[in-house]
Design a protein around this motif. Sequence first.
Motif, mmCIF file in Angstrom:
data_model
loop_
_atom_site.group_PDB
_atom_site.id
_atom_site.type_symbol
_atom_site.label_atom_id
_atom_site.label_comp_id
_atom_site.label_asym_id
_atom_site.label_seq_id
_atom_site.Cartn_x
_atom_site.Cartn_y
_atom_site.Cartn_z
ATOM 1 N N ALA A 256 0.838 -1.201 0.000
ATOM 2 C CA ALA A 256 0.000 0.000 0.000
ATOM 3 C C ALA A 256 0.870 1.247 0.000
ATOM 4 C CB ALA A 256 -0.903 0.007 1.229
ATOM 5 N N PRO A 257 0.390 2.352 -0.562
ATOM 6 C CA PRO A 257 1.157 3.605 -0.519
ATOM 7 C C PRO A 257 1.374 4.045 0.925
ATOM 8 C CG PRO A 257 -1.098 4.008 -1.251
ATOM 9 C CD PRO A 257 -0.916 2.528 -1.244
ATOM 10 N N GLN A 258 2.553 4.605 1.198
ATOM 11 C CA GLN A 258 2.942 4.913 2.573
ATOM 12 C C GLN A 258 2.763 6.377 2.962
ATOM 13 O OE1 GLN A 258 3.955 2.417 4.761
ATOM 14 N NE2 GLN A 258 3.263 1.124 3.071
ATOM 15 N N LYS A 259 2.667 7.277 2.002
ATOM 16 C CA LYS A 259 2.726 8.700 2.312
ATOM 17 C C LYS A 259 1.422 9.455 2.061
ATOM 18 C CE LYS A 259 7.702 8.934 1.379
ATOM 19 N NZ LYS A 259 8.788 9.598 0.621
ATOM 20 N N ILE A 260 0.392 8.773 1.566
ATOM 21 C CA ILE A 260 -0.851 9.470 1.259
ATOM 22 C C ILE A 260 -1.712 9.635 2.492
ATOM 23 C CG2 ILE A 260 -2.939 9.422 -0.146
ATOM 24 C CD1 ILE A 260 -1.440 7.827 -2.214
ATOM 25 N N ALA A 261 -1.688 8.626 3.375
ATOM 26 C CA ALA A 261 -2.527 8.640 4.572
ATOM 27 C C ALA A 261 -1.806 7.884 5.674
ATOM 28 C CB ALA A 261 -3.881 7.996 4.274
ATOM 29 N N PRO A 262 -2.159 8.142 6.938
ATOM 30 C CA PRO A 262 -1.503 7.437 8.044
ATOM 31 C C PRO A 262 -1.682 5.922 7.972
ATOM 32 C CG PRO A 262 -2.695 9.359 8.859
ATOM 33 C CD PRO A 262 -3.080 9.194 7.424
ATOM 34 N N TYR A 263 -2.819 5.465 7.439
ATOM 35 C CA TYR A 263 -3.096 4.032 7.376
ATOM 36 C C TYR A 263 -3.618 3.686 5.983
ATOM 37 C CZ TYR A 263 -2.816 4.616 12.398
ATOM 38 O OH TYR A 263 -2.384 4.945 13.659
ATOM 39 N N ALA A 264 -3.181 2.540 5.466
ATOM 40 C CA ALA A 264 -3.606 2.134 4.132
ATOM 41 C C ALA A 264 -3.472 0.631 3.976
ATOM 42 C CB ALA A 264 -2.772 2.845 3.056
ATOM 43 N N VAL A 265 -4.355 0.067 3.195
ATOM 44 C CA VAL A 265 -4.286 -1.339 2.821
ATOM 45 C C VAL A 265 -4.657 -1.416 1.345
ATOM 46 C CG1 VAL A 265 -6.673 -1.794 3.518
ATOM 47 C CG2 VAL A 265 -5.060 -3.690 3.380
ATOM 48 N N ALA A 266 -4.016 -2.336 0.618
ATOM 49 C CA ALA A 266 -4.238 -2.419 -0.821
ATOM 50 C C ALA A 266 -4.374 -3.870 -1.257
ATOM 51 C CB ALA A 266 -3.096 -1.745 -1.585
ATOM 52 N N ILE A 267 -5.233 -4.093 -2.224
ATOM 53 C CA ILE A 267 -5.410 -5.414 -2.803
ATOM 54 C C ILE A 267 -5.426 -5.301 -4.331
ATOM 55 C CG2 ILE A 267 -6.632 -6.457 -0.858
ATOM 56 C CD1 ILE A 267 -9.272 -5.833 -2.232
ATOM 57 N N SER A 268 -5.110 -6.406 -4.979
ATOM 58 C CA SER A 268 -5.214 -6.471 -6.435
ATOM 59 C C SER A 268 -6.066 -7.677 -6.797
ATOM 60 C CB SER A 268 -3.835 -6.596 -7.091
ATOM 61 O OG SER A 268 -3.259 -7.863 -6.797
ATOM 62 N N ALA A 269 -6.615 -7.652 -7.994
ATOM 63 C CA ALA A 269 -7.454 -8.762 -8.445
ATOM 64 C C ALA A 269 -7.195 -9.027 -9.919
ATOM 65 C CB ALA A 269 -8.932 -8.448 -8.228
ATOM 66 N N ASP A 270 -7.125 -10.300 -10.270
ATOM 67 C CA ASP A 270 -7.092 -10.737 -11.654
ATOM 68 C C ASP A 270 -8.406 -11.449 -11.945
ATOM 69 O OD1 ASP A 270 -4.505 -9.821 -12.293
ATOM 70 O OD2 ASP A 270 -3.629 -11.561 -11.291
ATOM 71 N N LEU A 271 -8.988 -11.128 -13.077
ATOM 72 C CA LEU A 271 -10.260 -11.709 -13.475
ATOM 73 C C LEU A 271 -10.004 -12.702 -14.598
ATOM 74 C CD1 LEU A 271 -13.364 -11.743 -13.307
ATOM 75 C CD2 LEU A 271 -13.387 -9.808 -14.873
ATOM 76 N N GLU A 272 -10.250 -13.978 -14.338
ATOM 77 C CA GLU A 272 -9.965 -15.030 -15.304
ATOM 78 C C GLU A 272 -11.141 -15.988 -15.423
ATOM 79 O OE1 GLU A 272 -6.444 -17.048 -14.147
ATOM 80 O OE2 GLU A 272 -5.104 -15.353 -14.566
ATOM 81 N N ILE A 273 -11.352 -16.475 -16.640
ATOM 82 C CA ILE A 273 -12.309 -17.535 -16.908
ATOM 83 C C ILE A 273 -11.634 -18.547 -17.818
ATOM 84 C CG2 ILE A 273 -14.517 -18.150 -17.980
ATOM 85 C CD1 ILE A 273 -15.634 -15.502 -17.171
ATOM 86 N N ASP A 274 -11.564 -19.792 -17.374
ATOM 87 C CA ASP A 274 -10.911 -20.856 -18.153
ATOM 88 C C ASP A 274 -9.491 -20.458 -18.546
ATOM 89 O OD1 ASP A 274 -13.240 -22.385 -18.026
ATOM 90 O OD2 ASP A 274 -14.042 -21.483 -19.866
ATOM 91 N N GLU A 275 -8.777 -19.856 -17.576
ATOM 92 C CA GLU A 275 -7.376 -19.457 -17.728
ATOM 93 C C GLU A 275 -7.183 -18.306 -18.713
ATOM 94 O OE1 GLU A 275 -4.989 -22.868 -18.596
ATOM 95 O OE2 GLU A 275 -5.366 -23.808 -16.642
ATOM 96 N N ASP A 276 -8.259 -17.717 -19.174
ATOM 97 C CA ASP A 276 -8.154 -16.521 -20.022
ATOM 98 C C ASP A 276 -8.310 -15.292 -19.144
ATOM 99 O OD1 ASP A 276 -7.840 -17.946 -22.375
ATOM 100 O OD2 ASP A 276 -9.998 -18.032 -22.757
ATOM 101 N N GLU A 277 -7.298 -14.406 -19.166
ATOM 102 C CA GLU A 277 -7.373 -13.192 -18.366
ATOM 103 C C GLU A 277 -8.254 -12.166 -19.070
ATOM 104 O OE1 GLU A 277 -4.583 -9.570 -16.657
ATOM 105 O OE2 GLU A 277 -3.655 -11.510 -17.098
ATOM 106 N N LEU A 278 -9.298 -11.751 -18.385
ATOM 107 C CA LEU A 278 -10.243 -10.791 -18.950
ATOM 108 C C LEU A 278 -9.984 -9.368 -18.472
ATOM 109 C CD1 LEU A 278 -13.591 -12.776 -18.623
ATOM 110 C CD2 LEU A 278 -11.960 -12.770 -20.514
ATOM 111 N N GLY A 279 -9.396 -9.229 -17.288
ATOM 112 C CA GLY A 279 -9.155 -7.900 -16.753
ATOM 113 C C GLY A 279 -8.433 -7.984 -15.426
#
Length: 204
Positions: free
Chosen positions: A42-65
């Motif tokens: 997560a970015p360290q300098k924008i706010a005192p506290y932060a948490v970040a996640i990422s997501a991959d969207l796949e169907i039948d091993e095809d990455e859609l987004g």
Amino acid sequence: MSTLGDVAARREPSMPPLFETAVQAILGMSWRPELTVEEIPAPQKIAPYAVAISADLEIDEDELGSGRLVLLHDPAGSASWDGDFRCVTYARADVDPEMVADPLLTEVGWSWLLDALERNQATYASPSGTVTAVSSRSFGGIATDPPRAEIELRASWTPSVSSSDDVVRHLRAWSELLCLTAGLPPLPDGVVPIAPRRSGSWLR
């Protein structure tokens, strides 16, 4: 990839109770089976506290987004946020090249975010962002490659957070946004996403 123990050790000191509630809501979130979600730095300098996640969207091993979500928290509040939490997101997906020529595509892309928030009853304020639609075509030695097009959305909004249920509503809206961007419809009412898998990454 972080483990649950790593996350707890890193955030335990002086974490505000409401931010801890938000983190626990993320940990316990049930995601659609098409989404693979994990923690990222997560970015360290924008706010005192932060948490970040990422997501991959796949169907039948095809990455859609794919996408990212950062939840920022400043217990003192921020005038620019109009609140003490702020969601910041990036979402991208491949689209049909013909769609890029539609002048309404960017407006529709922005409506996906607002519609997802409204559909999930995720109360918010001060939304802002940009939607970009681009296309590319190959030439020369790679002229046989098919044309490509994609849509990108960068946005932020101030969620109203007073409980874990509030956080979950915004997480559901974000996951719905990723799916809409990639052309997947929202889950029908009454359909429950899969429970989180605990092996491997802290959120998988």
